[in-house]
Design an enzyme around this catalytic site. Structure first.
Site, PDB file in Angstrom:
ATOM      1  N   ARG A  27      23.290 -51.240  34.339  1.00 30.38           N
ATOM      2  CA  ARG A  27      23.980 -52.422  34.264  1.00 30.38           C
ATOM      3  C   ARG A  27      23.408 -53.301  33.121  1.00 30.38           C
ATOM      4  NH1 ARG A  27      23.659 -51.515  39.839  1.00 30.38           N
ATOM      5  NH2 ARG A  27      25.279 -50.735  40.828  1.00 30.38           N
ATOM      6  N   GLU A  74      25.434 -44.376  30.694  1.00 24.69           N
ATOM      7  CA  GLU A  74      26.566 -45.058  30.913  1.00 24.69           C
ATOM      8  C   GLU A  74      26.429 -46.476  31.111  1.00 24.69           C
ATOM      9  OE1 GLU A  74      30.192 -45.307  34.260  1.00 24.69           O
ATOM     10  OE2 GLU A  74      29.303 -43.503  34.069  1.00 24.69           O
ATOM     11  N   ASN A  78      29.545 -56.094  34.169  1.00 22.29           N
ATOM     12  CA  ASN A  78      30.258 -56.949  35.017  1.00 22.29           C
ATOM     13  C   ASN A  78      30.576 -58.408  34.532  1.00 22.29           C
ATOM     14  OD1 ASN A  78      30.279 -54.827  37.146  1.00 22.29           O
ATOM     15  ND2 ASN A  78      28.235 -55.174  37.217  1.00 22.29           N
ATOM     16  N   HIS A  92      11.443 -45.810  33.271  1.00 28.23           N
ATOM     17  CA  HIS A  92      11.862 -45.767  32.024  1.00 28.23           C
ATOM     18  C   HIS A  92      12.866 -44.728  31.630  1.00 28.23           C
ATOM     19  CE1 HIS A  92       8.287 -43.172  31.574  1.00 28.23           C
ATOM     20  NE2 HIS A  92       9.012 -42.343  30.835  1.00 28.23           N
TER      21      HIS A  92
END
Length: 289
Positions: A27, A74, A78, A92
């Site tokens: 995210r 990916e 949000n 990492h």
């Protein structure tokens, strides 16, 4: 309960299954900012982007080659959330390049942060650097000759290295490529994957002496791996979890609305892995804009 022979057959199947590392999901607080950083600083390509307003999130897929053949990241944004906690367990990602000095300089020139200057590793000859992306995710930059897969590592910290190695070998069908103990710095690493380390993406598991638990935070999500059969794969994970820990978090089956079959599970340290049906994944890519 599966008989010993059935269990053996299922575990054997996992070693023959056609598996490949597909992507890492995590995210970020500003999708466009991260896309700009990865494309301009690292030379990644934006492969696709999708917005799901009814679920209030957007995704972007980036990498050094097409998703059909290469490992990609990916990114998930949000709506309305601009900060995440990376936690102490995630380590990492890594990028292989023919010129670490040049790539680090490019990152700096574009306003990025070099957290470890380019140079040989302590006690070795491999040239590396570390840089941080805008959300604080670390990327190790590794000097390496030409490779079909520059996006080459996902590093996670684990509490019991031998247990984790066994889990990834048995449940994910990975091979242990190498293991290295560094007593001077009190850690041991293991590289696991589906092909040679110089040509594919590997999972790097790190054990720090005496540390058995880490915080997960809410930033890094999971890795996805392709499989020929999510149902058989789930059977394998169930069997291995009984021995080593971990658990299925989503029973195998199609995702509503997309119809791609997946199953997901946690490893013994709580790291999430999603197994995706190979044929369904390719069909999904055919439908992309």
């Amino acid at each position: 309960m599966a008989s010993a022979t059935e269990a053996e057959n299922v575990l054997e199947w996992a070693q023959k299954d056609k598996r490949r590392m597909l992507h890492a999901v995590y995210r970020v607080g500003d999708l466009d900012r991260t896309i700009k950083f990865y494309t301009e600083c690292f030379g990644m390509k934006l492969l696709r982007k999708r917005d799901i307003p009814e679920e209030k999130y957007s995704n972007a897929f980036l990498g050094f080659g097409p998703e059909e053949t290469n490992f990609v990241v990916e990114l998930t944004y949000n709506y309305g959330k601009d900060k995440y906690d990376i936690g102490t367990g995630f380590g990492h990602f890594a990028i292989a390049t023919e010129d670490v000095y040049k790539l680090a300089e490019n990152v700096r020139a574009k306003g990025g942060k070099v957290t470890r200057e380019p140079g040989p590793v302590k006690g070795g000859t491999t040239v590396i650097a570390f840089v941080a992306d805008p959300d604080g995710y670390l990327f190790e930059i590794i000097q390496r000759g030409p490779t079909p897969e520059p996006l080459c590592q996902v590093m996670l910290r684990v509490g019991d290295l031998d247990r984790s190695i066994k889990f990834y070998e048995k449940a994910c069908g990975m091979k242990l490529l190498r293991k290295k103990d560094v007593p001077d710095y009190k850690y041991t690493i293991a590289m696991l994957g589906y092909g040679p380390e110089e040509e594919t993406t590997v999972v790097e598991l790190t054990y720090n002496y005496g540390v058995t638990e880490y915080t997960k935070g809410d930033a890094y999500a999971q890795i996805a791996i392709g499989t020929e059969d999510v149902y058989k794969s789930a059977e394998v994970v169930n069997l291995v979890s009984q021995e080593l820990g971990g658990k299925i978090t989503r029973q195998p089956g199609p995702i509503p609305g997309i119809n791609t079959k997946i199953t997901s599970f946690l490893d013994p340290d709580g790291w999430k892995v999603v197994l995706v049906d190979n044929a369904d994944f390719l069909k999904e890519l055919e439908k992309k804009d």
